[in-house]
Design a protein around this motif. Structure first.
Motif, PDB file in Angstrom:
ATOM      1  N   ILE A   1       0.947   1.808   9.744  1.00  0.00           N
ATOM      2  CA  ILE A   1       0.090   1.360   8.648  1.00  0.00           C
ATOM      3  C   ILE A   1       0.199   2.364   7.506  1.00  0.00           C
ATOM      4  O   ILE A   1       0.121   3.574   7.707  1.00  0.00           O
ATOM      5  CB  ILE A   1      -1.373   1.226   9.115  1.00  0.00           C
ATOM      6  N   ALA A   2       0.376   1.858   6.306  1.00  0.00           N
ATOM      7  CA  ALA A   2       0.587   2.719   5.146  1.00  0.00           C
ATOM      8  C   ALA A   2      -0.722   3.354   4.702  1.00  0.00           C
ATOM      9  O   ALA A   2      -1.723   2.657   4.536  1.00  0.00           O
ATOM     10  CB  ALA A   2       1.193   1.916   3.999  1.00  0.00           C
ATOM     11  N   PRO A   3      -0.734   4.664   4.487  1.00  0.00           N
ATOM     12  CA  PRO A   3      -1.902   5.305   3.894  1.00  0.00           C
ATOM     13  C   PRO A   3      -1.875   5.126   2.377  1.00  0.00           C
ATOM     14  O   PRO A   3      -0.970   4.497   1.835  1.00  0.00           O
ATOM     15  CB  PRO A   3      -1.711   6.771   4.287  1.00  0.00           C
ATOM     16  N   ASN A   4      -2.851   5.676   1.701  1.00  0.00           N
ATOM     17  CA  ASN A   4      -2.838   5.635   0.239  1.00  0.00           C
ATOM     18  C   ASN A   4      -1.639   6.389  -0.318  1.00  0.00           C
ATOM     19  O   ASN A   4      -1.174   7.364   0.268  1.00  0.00           O
ATOM     20  CB  ASN A   4      -4.128   6.241  -0.316  1.00  0.00           C
ATOM     21  N   ASN A   5      -1.114   5.913  -1.467  1.00  0.00           N
ATOM     22  CA  ASN A   5       0.035   6.467  -2.198  1.00  0.00           C
ATOM     23  C   ASN A   5       1.234   6.758  -1.302  1.00  0.00           C
ATOM     24  O   ASN A   5       1.943   7.751  -1.462  1.00  0.00           O
ATOM     25  CB  ASN A   5      -0.343   7.709  -3.023  1.00  0.00           C
ATOM     26  N   ALA A   6       1.480   5.846  -0.324  1.00  0.00           N
ATOM     27  CA  ALA A   6       2.625   6.015   0.564  1.00  0.00           C
ATOM     28  C   ALA A   6       3.912   5.597  -0.143  1.00  0.00           C
ATOM     29  O   ALA A   6       3.938   4.610  -0.876  1.00  0.00           O
ATOM     30  CB  ALA A   6       2.437   5.195   1.830  1.00  0.00           C
ATOM     31  N   ILE A   7       4.982   6.366   0.071  1.00  0.00           N
ATOM     32  CA  ILE A   7       6.320   5.998  -0.385  1.00  0.00           C
ATOM     33  C   ILE A   7       7.080   5.380   0.781  1.00  0.00           C
ATOM     34  O   ILE A   7       7.661   4.306   0.665  1.00  0.00           O
ATOM     35  CB  ILE A   7       7.075   7.220  -0.938  1.00  0.00           C
ATOM     36  N   VAL A   8       7.082   6.053   1.918  1.00  0.00           N
ATOM     37  CA  VAL A   8       7.669   5.555   3.156  1.00  0.00           C
ATOM     38  C   VAL A   8       6.651   5.786   4.257  1.00  0.00           C
ATOM     39  O   VAL A   8       6.029   6.849   4.341  1.00  0.00           O
ATOM     40  CB  VAL A   8       8.996   6.282   3.485  1.00  0.00           C
TER      41      VAL A   8
ATOM     42  N   ILE B   1      13.835  -3.571   2.129  1.00  0.00           N
ATOM     43  CA  ILE B   1      13.226  -2.470   2.877  1.00  0.00           C
ATOM     44  C   ILE B   1      11.856  -2.927   3.374  1.00  0.00           C
ATOM     45  O   ILE B   1      11.504  -2.763   4.530  1.00  0.00           O
ATOM     46  CB  ILE B   1      13.116  -1.209   1.997  1.00  0.00           C
ATOM     47  N   ASN B   2      11.090  -3.511   2.462  1.00  0.00           N
ATOM     48  CA  ASN B   2       9.833  -4.185   2.770  1.00  0.00           C
ATOM     49  C   ASN B   2       9.515  -5.097   1.589  1.00  0.00           C
ATOM     50  O   ASN B   2      10.363  -5.286   0.710  1.00  0.00           O
ATOM     51  CB  ASN B   2       8.697  -3.171   3.040  1.00  0.00           C
TER      52      ASN B   2
END
Length: 777
Positions: A65-72, A598-599
């Motif tokens: 699960i992506a956190p805030n301001n995630a790049i990858v 990539i997504n």
């Protein structure tokens, strides 16, 4: 002293980072903890097989699960400045006004550990492993603290265990008719002995069976009527599988149905309800007005079935697609009603369809700036009349024009203004079917879309102080798809005339110095035949998608044979048609566009294109409008259109023909672009960014003394390639994409006085700015 300063700078940076970290959590609700992403994912008993990696990817997807301001997400890489969180904390309190607008558009809600809910996610991940046959698989997690007591990372342990395989597969308990269908299509089965156990494949097999039944009259067949029995005890590590019908299936689901009467109710685009009808045999159209809004025969041929035929889900789908391809209706809804009594196995069909608006228009505007200091606007206007004369055809009118002006002190030795323009018009009639005298069946021979296009056009080009040229002609082309991914386009007739209306003394003097370049602008007749094959698998929605197109054209050969049939020699030069010499050439081009997802927010797009044209016989110089070029908004974006090549040749800015477009007989071009999301839902659209790298050039097939180093050669091949990079922004409204690209030149193939690979004399002279509509590829 220096060490002292560095120490203080590092201290200030550390303090700033700690302040930033605290500022993202000081407004968290009581009891909440900020989620900072994955710290570590450990894999035990990893299965390296294709099936194992598929199962692992699904399990990792459940926990990543992506956190805030995630790049990858994996590995966990975050943008160091939490801009969205700052906006959220600073502007959350605003309930209206500009502060509320800023919060709505730019704020990023904190991702809490409670929202991630790792307890639920490890259960989901473990169940996914079980679904893919890893019945012993298990996923656990732990919480890892950070410097901020209110922010944590999560680590996961994935133990895949041992995979289970299919032992035997049997189909039991089906009635004789459905059992016969299953065995008649047994080779199409998706489950085989020795395969990895995979619930997704089981579901696909169940869907295959239901589709098979529905294609053979079982209208009420549903997925829930088939289930699976699995035995893992008989043989360790293997599953004995039975596919059986459920108990208590409704009687109507066990009966085959035939098609009865079809009624089509046509609603006007303003909501006009039917008040009259037209019936022929077992097909009735209900409509409003004096006559149906579409011809009876056109509509009837879209229906791929007849009364008395066994119901087929596939034929229904193809019928709905055929109605949609007409481009006439907003929607079409199918309803099936079984009859009662003795005809209870008959389905009457009712279709509710509503007409779409009859006209459609588009306007595209652009501004061009050339290296020759020429600047000016351009526009393309398209107007379409759908359902032309109730034939289901589309009548399209395209008008385009551009105007350029240039002020320069290098023309005739003093200040002057050069005005150039291009005007064009095209009228086409497009049918969503093959229009051929021998295709008289009720449908086209292809289940997938087919089209016929008749087109006439005229274009005028005015190059100030040089020439004015008129081009006009017409085409007939046919397109058909033998499958969803493949498309064939045949243009058996393309007639074009190029007429040089006016030429200046300056033009004549240049023509003497460079005859090859200017013979391409001579009066000529271009009769050609073209075949194009296109492969497109974007409909599969896979991570890697491919679009590939190959085109081959032959011009003048049929005309030359007709010429010989009347006793003329094939070797005769300047063979003419209607008093105009006709061109002879062979042309081939190939373009492939891979797109890797990539997504949903990041993609890598590429393009590789090559083309060659060989003129011979009657004309050894290819027509100007058939030659290749590079540069511009959809090519090498650091350069303007037709400003590179051919080869290492480049006219000086003060040369007599520096304002003539640069074209060639051979083209090579490659593009690579990284696309990423900047903001979502910004004024109803997405703001995307792009980083790109473009390369390519054009060359001549034959040597031209007036254009040295223009002929193709492998000598210093890479030095012959123009290279540019840059970045862009795109505002995507789904139905419209506005694009602004800034290209920066890295290398030009011609001599600039600089021996290094980066040979751009002035940085500002190596920039190209392009505003366009749509993606470049």
């Amino acid at each position: 002293m220096k060490k002292y300063k560095i120490y203080h700078i590092l201290t200030l940076l550390l303090a700033a980072m700690m302040a930033v970290s605290c500022s993202t959590t000081k407004h968290l609700p009581e009891g909440e903890t900020l989620y900072l992403g994955l710290k570590k994912v450990t894999i035990n008993n990893e299965d390296k097989s294709k099936a194992g990696q598929k199962a692992l990817a699904e399990a990792e997807g459940a926990i990543s699960i992506a956190p805030n301001n995630a790049i990858v997400v994996k590995p966990n890489i975050r943008f160091p400045i939490p801009f969205g969180l700052w906006i959220y904390n600073r502007f959350e309190r605003y309930e209206k006004g500009f502060g509320k607008w800023i919060f709505k558009k730019l704020a990023a809600k904190p991702v809490y550990v409670s929202t991630v809910n790792p307890e639920t996610r490890i259960k989901v991940a473990s169940n996914l492993l079980h679904d893919y046959g890893y019945f012993d698989g298990k996923v656990t997690y732990r919480v890892d603290s950070t410097r901020n007591p209110r922010a944590v990372k999560l680590s996961y342990d994935i133990d895949m265990g041992n995979p289970y395989y299919i032992d035997t597969v049997t189909y039991e308990g089906f009635r004789p008719q459905t059992d016969s269908l299953i065995h008649a299509h047994f080779d199409e089965g998706l489950i085989h002995s020795g395969d990895n156990f995979d619930v997704t494949v089981l579901n696909q097999e169940r869907q295959r069976l239901i589709d098979l039944f529905r294609d053979n009259g079982y209208y009420y067949a549903r997925n829930e009527f088939i289930t699976f029995l699995a035995d893992t005890i008989m043989r360790k590590g293997y599953v004995k599988l039975k596919i059986v019908p459920r108990q208590s299936i409704p009687e109507e689901a066990l009966r085959t149905y035939h098609i009865g009467h079809t009624s089509v109710y046509l609603t006007g685009y303003n909501g006009e309800q039917p008040d009259d009808s037209l019936k022929l045999r077992n097909f009735t159209i209900y409509y409003s007005g004096k006559k149906p809004g579409i011809r009876y025969g056109v509509l009837r041929k879209r229906f791929l079935y007849r009364k008395g035929e066994v119901y087929s889900q596939t034929r229904q789908n193809y019928t709905q697609e055929a109605l949609a391809r007409l481009g006439v209706f907003k929607f079409s809804e199918f309803q099936y009603t079984p009859r009662t009594g003795a005809e209870k196995d008959t389905l009457d069909v009712r279709v509710n369809a509503m007409f779409d608006l009859p006209y459609n228009s588009e306007l595209e505007l652009n501004v061009t700036t050339k290296s020759t200091k020429q600047t000016g606007p351009g526009a393309i206007f398209n107007l379409s009349r759908k359902n032309f004369r109730r034939m289901g055809a589309s009548l399209n009118l395209e008008l385009k024009g551009s105007y350029e002006w240039q002020t320069s002190s290098t023309v005739d030795g003093d200040k002057s203004v050069m005005n150039s323009y291009e005007l064009g018009a095209a009228l086409s009639l497009e049918f969503p079917r093959l229009v051929l005298p021998w295709v008289r069946d009720r449908i086209d021979p292809f289940r997938f879309p087919s089209q016929t296009n008749f087109k006439i056009y005229a274009e005028q080009v005015n190059r100030a102080r040089y020439f004015k040229m008129l081009s006009f002609g017409g085409t007939v082309s046919y397109s058909f798809r033998p499958s969803r991914s493949m498309k064939h386009t045949v243009t058996p007739l393309h007639l074009a005339f190029n007429h040089l209306q006016h030429r200046t003394a300056t033009f004549d003097s240049i023509a003497q110095a460079n005859p090859m370049l200017f013979h391409s602008l001579d009066d000529q007749f271009i009769p050609s035949v073209t075949y194009t094959f296109t492969y497109d698998d974007s409909w599969r929605h896979r991570r890697m998608r491919i679009w590939w197109e190959n085109s081959f054209s032959s011009a003048g050969n049929v005309t030359s044979l007709i010429y010989a049939a009347f006793g003329k020699s094939l070797k005769e030069r300047e063979k003419k048609f209607l008093g105009t010499p006709f061109a002879q050439f062979l042309k081939f081009s190939s373009e492939i566009r891979p797109l890797y997802y990539i997504n949903d927010k990041q993609q890598i797009a590429g393009r590789l294109m090559a083309g060659v044209i060989w003129a011979y016989g009657n004309k050894t110089i290819a027509p100007y409008n058939e030659q290749f070029y590079v540069g511009g908004a959809n090519s090498i974006r650091a350069f303007t259109v037709r400003s590179i090549g051919p080869g290492r040749f480049h006219p000086a800015e003060n040369a007599a023909y520096s304002y003539v477009d640069e074209t060639g007989d051979i083209k090579l071009e490659a593009n690579l672009e990284y696309r990423f999301r900047i903001f979502s839902n910004l004024f109803g659209g997405n703001l995307n960014g792009a980083l790109f790298l473009d390369a390519g050039n054009v060359w001549l097939m034959r040597k031209d003394e007036a254009r040295p180093d223009a002929q193709f050669t492998f000598n210093k091949f890479f030095d012959n390639i123009a290279l540019g990079t840059g970045l862009g922004i795109r505002y995507d409204l789904s139905f419209l994409v506005l694009r602004l690209d800034w290209g920066v030149a890295l290398h030009v193939p011609y001599e600039t006085g600089i021996s290094k690979y980066y040979n751009i004399p002035n940085f500002k002279d190596g920039m190209g700015i392009h505003f366009a509509i749509g993606y470049p590829f």
